[in-house]
Design a protein around this motif. Structure first.
Motif, short mmCIF file in Angstrom:
data_model
loop_
_atom_site.label_atom_id
_atom_site.label_comp_id
_atom_site.label_asym_id
_atom_site.label_seq_id
_atom_site.Cartn_x
_atom_site.Cartn_y
_atom_site.Cartn_z
N THR B 83 0.84 -1.21 0.00
CA THR B 83 0.00 0.00 0.00
C THR B 83 0.87 1.26 0.00
O THR B 83 0.40 2.34 -0.31
CB THR B 83 -0.95 0.05 1.22
N GLU B 103 -9.49 5.04 -18.87
CA GLU B 103 -9.89 3.68 -18.47
C GLU B 103 -8.75 2.94 -17.78
O GLU B 103 -8.96 2.21 -16.82
CB GLU B 103 -10.37 2.89 -19.70
N GLU B 106 -8.49 4.33 -14.28
CA GLU B 106 -9.60 3.85 -13.44
C GLU B 106 -9.43 2.36 -13.10
O GLU B 106 -9.69 1.94 -11.98
CB GLU B 106 -10.93 4.07 -14.16
N TYR B 107 -8.95 1.59 -14.09
CA TYR B 107 -8.81 0.15 -13.85
C TYR B 107 -7.73 -0.13 -12.79
O TYR B 107 -7.95 -0.92 -11.87
CB TYR B 107 -8.49 -0.60 -15.15
N PHE B 108 -6.58 0.53 -12.93
CA PHE B 108 -5.51 0.28 -11.97
C PHE B 108 -5.89 0.77 -10.57
O PHE B 108 -5.52 0.14 -9.57
CB PHE B 108 -4.20 0.91 -12.44
N GLY B 110 -8.96 0.79 -9.45
CA GLY B 110 -9.91 -0.24 -9.02
C GLY B 110 -9.20 -1.48 -8.50
O GLY B 110 -9.63 -2.09 -7.52
N ASN B 111 -8.11 -1.83 -9.15
CA ASN B 111 -7.35 -3.01 -8.72
C ASN B 111 -6.69 -2.81 -7.36
O ASN B 111 -6.21 -3.76 -6.76
CB ASN B 111 -6.28 -3.35 -9.75
N ARG B 112 -6.62 -1.57 -6.92
CA ARG B 112 -6.10 -1.31 -5.57
C ARG B 112 -7.26 -1.06 -4.62
O ARG B 112 -7.06 -0.64 -3.48
CB ARG B 112 -5.15 -0.12 -5.59
N GLY B 113 -8.48 -1.29 -5.10
CA GLY B 113 -9.66 -1.16 -4.25
C GLY B 113 -10.21 0.25 -4.14
O GLY B 113 -11.01 0.55 -3.26
N ILE B 114 -9.81 1.12 -5.08
CA ILE B 114 -10.28 2.51 -5.04
C ILE B 114 -11.40 2.66 -6.08
O ILE B 114 -11.26 2.23 -7.23
CB ILE B 114 -9.13 3.50 -5.36
N SER B 115 -12.51 3.29 -5.68
CA SER B 115 -13.65 3.42 -6.59
C SER B 115 -13.40 4.53 -7.62
O SER B 115 -12.59 5.43 -7.40
CB SER B 115 -14.93 3.73 -5.82
N ARG B 116 -14.13 4.46 -8.74
CA ARG B 116 -14.00 5.46 -9.81
C ARG B 116 -14.33 6.85 -9.30
O ARG B 116 -13.66 7.82 -9.64
CB ARG B 116 -14.95 5.12 -10.95
N GLU B 118 -14.22 7.96 -6.23
CA GLU B 118 -13.22 8.42 -5.26
C GLU B 118 -11.95 8.93 -5.97
O GLU B 118 -11.34 9.92 -5.55
CB GLU B 118 -12.85 7.18 -4.42
#
Lengths: 257, 327
Positions: B83, B103, B106-108, B110-116, B118
């Motif tokens: 982290t 995209e 946003e995808y990477f 998301g892969n760390r658990g962060i929403s679009r 946010e």
């Protein structure tokens, strides 16, 4: 919440790629449909007329199930192999969510996105053949969920092997025929296959969709076997994947192709 | 002050695929990196830079030793340590070429658990800062290499991690884009207070943006010093002496004994001597040799050395710097 965001990101990626490469998606579905038509024609031309309807119904269920299995199990191998070639696998390895959670999210998201396509294909197949199957959602959902969990276990095994070996395309070609055998084999021929992944699930789906069995007519023992398979294969698959990940990190294989 | 990256006695050996012979890629290295530092990791090919970087970012498990990020051990608490760290390891290859700029970000995230939702303000900010706003909906495979590289760094920034590792961030970039990337990296440290560890072959990049350099050769740390110290140190010690005549064979013999790394170039009437002094007093030894035949000295110039020359000197004669430091 983080897991939900992870799942959401992967569903979105899957959807974007399917939409962006629409001609490829259409070609894939057309191939599926043409092969189905060939099987349908084969049954009509050379099949036994007395069991023709039953055979067509079997083909619909088995073929749809095989497609689902390919998407869940085989696709994860192709995806990881491509990621290793592209260089994105290492980025996944650096996520604090852990690669296995990302893989789980990928498995769930590709299933969710393709399930809509599969429903469409199912209705198209039924409309083409005029054989309308029993779609008892209440009975089918628990069978599907438990079978999918064991499929995810298989998916993890394939993902783990891919992380170590990378070049497994030839194996994946063979695997699709193994999966076809598991999806098409009737359980009555070899009852011990009930403990193989997906075999019991597809057998119960056939009982529901072809024979019209409801949830109350399916025995507890059947659900017990399904549940047992789901837990065992998921646990084995995840353990193999985590072991392969550790080996890859020890030998520095995450980036190598 | 507690270091943000602590590397202690780390070792890593590989087995060669064909010969099965063990290769010691990293040999008991230790160093610390402090918050807000830009540290350059330099070394020839196969020196162990990338292995070191991959061990720091948890992609490779050390055979022995320990690495901690923000006091979190990367071996026992790998995911927690991740982290605090992000990396660009293979530049533009770290991206999904079928997705657009936005995209990908946003995808990477998301892969760390962060929403679009946010991450949206941070994405907008980074797109502006990295001059990628006009390309946000462009597919990555249609971007120039420089833009892809900038995007890869922007993606690493999304994690809001304390430490960013960059492996060859300017490799294959044209001069203008390379300069832009350097400016971006300097701003990351200044504006976002991040710590950066860079591995690069581009000495200009290291000289321009790094405060400190760790030079690795044959898996061991050869030197670990501030860039300005290295420049000063070698500037003081390197001289070009123009002579109004030629050196006798005896003088040349003595020079070779006293200054084994000197360079002597002569024509019919005059000659030039390039010499590195380990200690400033050694200049008197040189004068003694010249005095033997009363060789006229026309000029003595202190050489301006660039970082590339320093690197070559250190890598070729590893002990030189250690001796010089102690003097």
């Amino acid at each position: 919440m983080k897991l939900l965001n992870l799942l959401n990101a992967n569903i979105r990626k899957e959807y974007i790629e399917l939409k962006r490469y629409l001609p490829n998606t259409i070609a894939m579905l057309l191939t599926f449909y043409i092969i189905f038509l060939a099987m349908f024609a084969g049954i009509q031309v050379i099949g036994d007329p007395t069991t023709q309807d039953m055979n067509i119904q079997y083909v619909i269920v088995n073929y749809i199930f095989w497609y689902l299995t390919m998407i869940v199990v085989n696709d994860i191998g192709w995806q990881l192999s491509n990621e290793a070639t592209q260089g994105t696998l290492e980025q996944l390895g650096m996520s604090p969510m852990g690669i296995w959670r990302i893989m789980a999210a990928r498995l769930v998201s590709s299933t969710l996105v393709h399930i809509l396509i599969i429903i469409g294909l199912l209705y198209l197949s039924m409309a083409t053949t005029g054989q309308w199957l029993n779609i008892d959602v209440i009975t089918l959902i628990p069978i599907f969920i438990l079978t999918l969990i064991s499929m995810f276990g298989l998916g993890f095994i394939i993902a783990g092997i891919t992380v170590i070996l990378k070049q497994i395309q030839a194996f994946l070609q063979i695997l699709q025929f193994i999966l076809a055998a598991l999806a098409f084999v009737p359980l009555s021929v070899a009852p011990f296959l009930a403990f193989f992944p997906i075999v019991k699930g597809v057998d119960l789906v056939r009982q529901v969709m072809i024979d019209g069995a409801s949830i109350t007519q399916i025995g507890y023992s059947d659900f017990l076997i399904l549940g047992f398979n789901a837990i065992i294969y998921f646990f084995i698959g995840l353990s193999i994947f985590l072991y392969c990940e550790r080996v890859a990190m020890k030998k520095g294989l995450l980036a190598h192709y | 002050m507690e270091p943000i990256v602590k590397v202690r006695n780390v070792e890593k050996a590989y087995r060669k695929r064909k010969s099965k012979e063990m290769i010691q890629a990293v040999n008991s290295i230790s160093f610390d990196v402090y918050k807000g530092e830009i540290v350059g990791l330099l070394g020839p090919n196969g020196a162990g830079k990338t292995t070191t970087i991959k061990m720091i970012c948890g992609l490779l498990k050390p055979d022995s030793g320990s690495i901690s990020i923000n006091s979190i051990d990367t071996d026992s608490h790998r995911l927690k340590a991740l982290t605090h760290i992000s990396a660009v390891l293979e530049g533009n290859r770290n991206l999904y070429w079928r997705l657009s700029v936005r995209e990908n970000m946003e995808y990477f995230a998301g892969n760390r658990g962060i929403s679009r939702k946010e991450v949206a303000p941070l994405i907008n900010d980074l797109l502006d800062k990295f001059h990628l706003k006009s390309k946000e909906h462009e597919l990555v495979n249609r971007l120039s290499r420089g833009m892809q590289q900038k995007l890869a760094i922007a993606v690493a920034m999304l994690a809001e991690s304390d430490v960013i590792l960059l492996d060859e961030p300017t490799l294959g970039l044209d001069v203008e884009t390379g300069y832009e990337v350097r400016t971006i990296l300097k701003n990351i440290v200044k504006e976002y207070n991040r710590t950066i560890i860079i591995s690069s072959h581009d000495m200009d990049v290291i000289q321009d943006i790094c405060e400190r350099t760790i030079i690795i050769n044959h898996g061991s740390i050869v030197t670990d010093d501030r860039v300005e110290n290295l420049l000063k140190l070698f500037e003081v010690r390197s001289y070009t002496v123009s002579l109004g005549g030629l050196l006798s064979s005896m003088q040349q013999q003595l020079l070779t004994q006293k200054f084994p790394n000197h360079t002597y170039v002569s024509d019919s009437y005059q000659s030039t001597l390039e010499i590195d002094l380990l200690k400033s007093e050694e200049i008197y030894d040189l004068f003694d040799i010249l005095k033997l035949q009363a060789t006229p000295v026309e000029s003595i110039d202190r050489q301006t050395v660039n970082f590339e020359q320093i690197f070559m000197k250190i890598v070729k004669g590893e002990k030189t710097h250690e001796v010089a430091q102690s003097s």
